[in-house]
Design an enzyme around this catalytic site. Structure first.
Site, PDB file in Angstrom:
ATOM      1  N   LYS A   9      -3.952  -5.819 -10.146  1.00 12.94           N
ATOM      2  CA  LYS A   9      -2.773  -5.862 -11.034  1.00 12.94           C
ATOM      3  C   LYS A   9      -1.613  -6.519 -10.296  1.00 12.94           C
ATOM      4  O   LYS A   9      -1.590  -6.579  -9.057  1.00 12.94           O
ATOM      5  CB  LYS A   9      -2.354  -4.462 -11.494  1.00 12.94           C
ATOM      6  CG  LYS A   9      -2.002  -3.438 -10.391  1.00 12.94           C
ATOM      7  CD  LYS A   9      -0.607  -3.506  -9.806  1.00 12.94           C
ATOM      8  CE  LYS A   9      -0.338  -2.449  -8.749  1.00 12.94           C
ATOM      9  NZ  LYS A   9       0.787  -2.728  -7.867  1.00 12.94           N
ATOM     10  N   PRO A  91      -7.565  -8.299  -1.727  1.00 12.08           N
ATOM     11  CA  PRO A  91      -7.099  -7.981  -0.366  1.00 12.08           C
ATOM     12  C   PRO A  91      -6.494  -6.577  -0.271  1.00 12.08           C
ATOM     13  O   PRO A  91      -5.975  -6.053  -1.261  1.00 12.08           O
ATOM     14  CB  PRO A  91      -6.056  -9.061  -0.080  1.00 12.08           C
ATOM     15  CG  PRO A  91      -5.818  -9.797  -1.332  1.00 12.08           C
ATOM     16  CD  PRO A  91      -6.883  -9.467  -2.311  1.00 12.08           C
ATOM     17  N   ALA A  94      -1.980  -4.980  -0.182  1.00 13.80           N
ATOM     18  CA  ALA A  94      -1.453  -6.184  -0.828  1.00 13.80           C
ATOM     19  C   ALA A  94      -0.522  -5.868  -1.994  1.00 13.80           C
ATOM     20  O   ALA A  94       0.120  -6.766  -2.525  1.00 13.80           O
ATOM     21  CB  ALA A  94      -2.619  -7.043  -1.317  1.00 13.80           C
ATOM     22  N   GLY A  98      -5.927  -2.529  -5.602  1.00 13.21           N
ATOM     23  CA  GLY A  98      -7.394  -2.596  -5.509  1.00 13.21           C
ATOM     24  C   GLY A  98      -8.067  -1.227  -5.461  1.00 13.21           C
ATOM     25  O   GLY A  98      -9.004  -0.968  -6.229  1.00 13.21           O
ATOM     26  N   GLY A  99      -7.590  -0.335  -4.583  1.00 17.25           N
ATOM     27  CA  GLY A  99      -8.200   0.995  -4.461  1.00 17.25           C
ATOM     28  C   GLY A  99      -8.049   1.796  -5.745  1.00 17.25           C
ATOM     29  O   GLY A  99      -8.990   2.471  -6.189  1.00 17.25           O
ATOM     30  N   ASP A 133      -1.155   4.927  -9.558  1.00 22.17           N
ATOM     31  CA  ASP A 133      -1.463   3.679 -10.284  1.00 22.17           C
ATOM     32  C   ASP A 133      -2.807   3.710 -11.005  1.00 22.17           C
ATOM     33  O   ASP A 133      -3.149   2.757 -11.705  1.00 22.17           O
ATOM     34  CB  ASP A 133      -1.548   2.494  -9.301  1.00 22.17           C
ATOM     35  CG  ASP A 133      -0.205   2.107  -8.726  1.00 22.17           C
ATOM     36  OD1 ASP A 133       0.811   2.670  -9.157  1.00 22.17           O
ATOM     37  OD2 ASP A 133      -0.182   1.234  -7.838  1.00 22.17           O
TER      38      ASP A 133
HETATM   39  O1  C5P Z   1       0.143   8.142  -5.763  1.00 21.20           O
HETATM   40  P1  C5P Z   1      -0.328   7.405  -4.543  1.00 21.20           P
HETATM   41  O2  C5P Z   1      -1.214   8.253  -3.676  1.00 21.20           O
HETATM   42  O3  C5P Z   1      -0.932   6.080  -4.853  1.00 21.20           O
HETATM   43  O4  C5P Z   1       0.971   7.108  -3.699  1.00 21.20           O
HETATM   44  C1  C5P Z   1       0.908   6.717  -2.348  1.00 21.20           C
HETATM   45  C2  C5P Z   1       2.245   6.989  -1.726  1.00 21.20           C
HETATM   46  O5  C5P Z   1       3.238   6.104  -2.239  1.00 21.20           O
HETATM   47  C3  C5P Z   1       2.819   8.372  -1.997  1.00 21.20           C
HETATM   48  O6  C5P Z   1       2.369   9.300  -1.054  1.00 21.20           O
HETATM   49  C4  C5P Z   1       4.300   8.144  -1.881  1.00 21.20           C
HETATM   50  O7  C5P Z   1       4.668   8.092  -0.519  1.00 21.20           O
HETATM   51  C5  C5P Z   1       4.477   6.743  -2.419  1.00 21.20           C
HETATM   52  N1  C5P Z   1       4.842   6.700  -3.854  1.00 21.20           N
HETATM   53  C6  C5P Z   1       6.121   7.091  -4.227  1.00 21.20           C
HETATM   54  N2  C5P Z   1       6.471   7.028  -5.546  1.00 21.20           N
HETATM   55  C7  C5P Z   1       5.599   6.597  -6.472  1.00 21.20           C
HETATM   56  C8  C5P Z   1       4.295   6.189  -6.105  1.00 21.20           C
HETATM   57  C9  C5P Z   1       3.946   6.251  -4.770  1.00 21.20           C
HETATM   58  O8  C5P Z   1       6.943   7.484  -3.391  1.00 21.20           O
HETATM   59  N3  C5P Z   1       5.984   6.532  -7.753  1.00 21.20           N
END
Ligand code: C5P
Length: 274
Positions: A9, A91, A94, A98-99, A133
């Site tokens: 995305k 990648p 990025a 992807g994950g 996401d």
């Molecule tokens: O939700 P996810 O595990 O993908 O988020 C990874 C990290 O990104 C979270 O631990 C947080 O530090 C940060 N994050 C955030 N606010 C968001 C999404 C992600 O602070 N809306």
């Protein structure tokens, strides 16, 4: 055996509104799926196994595919062992999701292998427990996302931009938590995301990404790269927490040692996968 594409995305705009008491950030972003895809192969097996073409991908329970399998099993009570092979093309580090996409694709695949046991909205709720996401990838490819990113407002497919769309990523990656930790949400320009969304609906798109500020502080070479790319492209914007940029323009990129690909927006039909 079930083989599915797992798309990346881009965030056509990304506004960070505030830091929440739980540590996450309240955001508002227009997400768009693109046809840069990993490929996932699923088959029923005698034990759960995960393999991948990319040596840097962890194959243990920290992988979002493993988390998706565990979440599906807990939610449904089904315990069928599954073998998953991931062909990694998107990648890492990025900002291309992807994950998260791999996790969403796994939920979709497991649901297909179990005769559509869960509704789409159940799958989306489950997805949001795996990562902010993940639920986006269970929309049809264009969505205005709020909350942590998990509140979905599906949008009709956007017309593809009039210029070619390129993804360009330097070797250096950035971890998402690090970029968010480096952000001071109180210092950002107070742009109204609803107004920005309208600019995309009226075909006068206003592209911006609030995460460029902390990412460029952490990695100043990204700001230089953006300045250079702007000489050749009409629009240059970092996607998500970086470090990839999407560029609109008809020049062929000449960034040696960078990941470069030309891509397109993609959307899926309601009952089909990408
Ligand atoms: O939700 P996810 O595990 O993908 O988020 C990874 C990290 O990104 C979270 O631990 C947080 O530090 C940060 N994050 C955030 N606010 C968001 C999404 C992600 O602070 N809306």
């Amino acid at each position: 055996m079930l083989t599915l594409r797992s798309p990346a995305k881009v965030n056509l705009f990304l506004r960070i509104l505030s830091k929440r008491p739980d540590g996450y950030h309240e955001l508002a972003s227009l997400f768009q799926a693109i046809d840069l895809c990993d490929i996932l192969h699923f088959s029923l097996s005698t034990s759960d196994t995960l393999s991948c073409t990319h040596p840097a991908i962890p194959l243990d329970s920290s992988n979002l595919i493993s988390k998706a399998i565990a979440a599906f099993k807990i939610k449904t009570g089904y315990n069928t062992p599954i073998q998953v092979h991931l062909e990694k093309n998107i990648p890492l580090e990025a900002g291309l999701g992807g994950g998260s996409s791999n996790a969403a694709t796994t939920l979709w695949a497991l649901n297909k292998l179990h005769n559509d046991l869960l509704s789409l909205s159940d799958l989306q709720s489950l997805a949001s427990t795996i990562g902010s996401d993940v639920a986006f990838f269970l929309t049809q490819g264009t969505a205005y996302c709020t909350g942590r990113g998990e509140i979905l407002n599906p949008m009709p497919a956007l017309p593809h931009p009039t210029h070619k769309l390129w993804i360009i990523k330097p070797n250096k990656g950035l971890s998402t938590p690090l970029v968010y930790r480096n952000l001071d949400a109180t210092k950002l320009e107070k742009r109204d995301p609803q107004k920005t969304l309208n600019t995309f609906l009226s075909q006068t798109p206003q592209y911006y990404n609030d995460l460029e500020i902390p990412a460029f502080q952490l990695e100043p070479s990204l700001a230089l790269l953006k300045e250079n790319l702007k000489k050749d492209y009409q629009t240059v914007l970092m996607s998500g927490s970086g470090t990839s940029f999407f560029c609109l323009g008809n020049n062929t990129p000449n960034q040696a040692d960078h990941f470069v690909t030309q891509t397109r927006f993609i959307n899926r039909e309601k009952s089909e996968w990408y």
